[in-house]
Design an enzyme around this catalytic site. Structure first.
Site, PDB file in Angstrom:
ATOM      1  N   SER A  80     -58.490 -23.987  47.189  1.00  0.00           N
ATOM      2  CA  SER A  80     -59.108 -24.142  48.503  1.00  0.00           C
ATOM      3  C   SER A  80     -58.122 -23.729  49.582  1.00  0.00           C
ATOM      4  CB  SER A  80     -59.573 -25.581  48.727  1.00  0.00           C
ATOM      5  OG  SER A  80     -58.470 -26.450  48.810  1.00  0.00           O
ATOM      6  N   CYS A  81     -58.678 -23.388  50.747  1.00  0.00           N
ATOM      7  CA  CYS A  81     -57.881 -23.061  51.929  1.00  0.00           C
ATOM      8  C   CYS A  81     -58.712 -23.477  53.136  1.00  0.00           C
ATOM      9  CB  CYS A  81     -57.508 -21.579  51.950  1.00  0.00           C
ATOM     10  SG  CYS A  81     -58.919 -20.455  52.008  1.00  0.00           S
ATOM     11  N   LEU A  82     -58.473 -22.876  54.280  1.00  0.00           N
ATOM     12  CA  LEU A  82     -59.216 -23.274  55.473  1.00  0.00           C
ATOM     13  C   LEU A  82     -60.572 -22.577  55.558  1.00  0.00           C
ATOM     14  CD1 LEU A  82     -59.138 -24.960  58.062  1.00  0.00           C
ATOM     15  CD2 LEU A  82     -58.083 -23.009  59.198  1.00  0.00           C
ATOM     16  N   GLY A  84     -61.601 -19.807  53.223  1.00  0.00           N
ATOM     17  CA  GLY A  84     -62.080 -19.196  51.990  1.00  0.00           C
ATOM     18  C   GLY A  84     -61.413 -17.893  51.610  1.00  0.00           C
TER      19      GLY A  84
END
Length: 100
Positions: A80-82, A84
């Site tokens: 996951s990240c902020l 995508g």
């Protein structure tokens, strides 16, 4: 298999359901983002720039660095990240290293 392999994005509820099982959740945001915005419970932070090196570490070294058992190439992993973008890159990196 990598959870995002079949479904490039997961909803919050899907991720929450997956995390009831033995899924490694790797947050690839930068450390300053974690400090600013908070840590996702039961995730480990490996910034995208460190990911390729981390996934090739000796398992003992990985455990010392990230306080987590290193995933095998067949273990389920979610990135996951902020927004995508970085998590998609992380998925591509992991697959290029033989993770399925």
């Amino acid at each position: 298999s990598l959870c995002a392999g079949a479904a490039p994005s997961l909803s919050y509820r899907e991720l929450k359901d997956l995390k009831k099982n033995d899924v490694l959740h790797i947050d690839v945001r930068e450390r300053w983002e974690i400090d600013r915005d908070g840590k996702i419970p039961a995730s480990i932070n490996i910034p995208l720039g460190e990911l390729v090196e981390a996934l090739q570490m000796d398992p003992v070294e990985f455990k010392e660095q990230y306080n987590q058992k290193m995933p095998s190439k067949s273990d389920p992993v979610v990135f996951s990240c902020l927004a995508g973008t970085r998590s998609k890159q992380a998925l591509a990196f992991a697959m290029s290293l033989g993770f399925n």
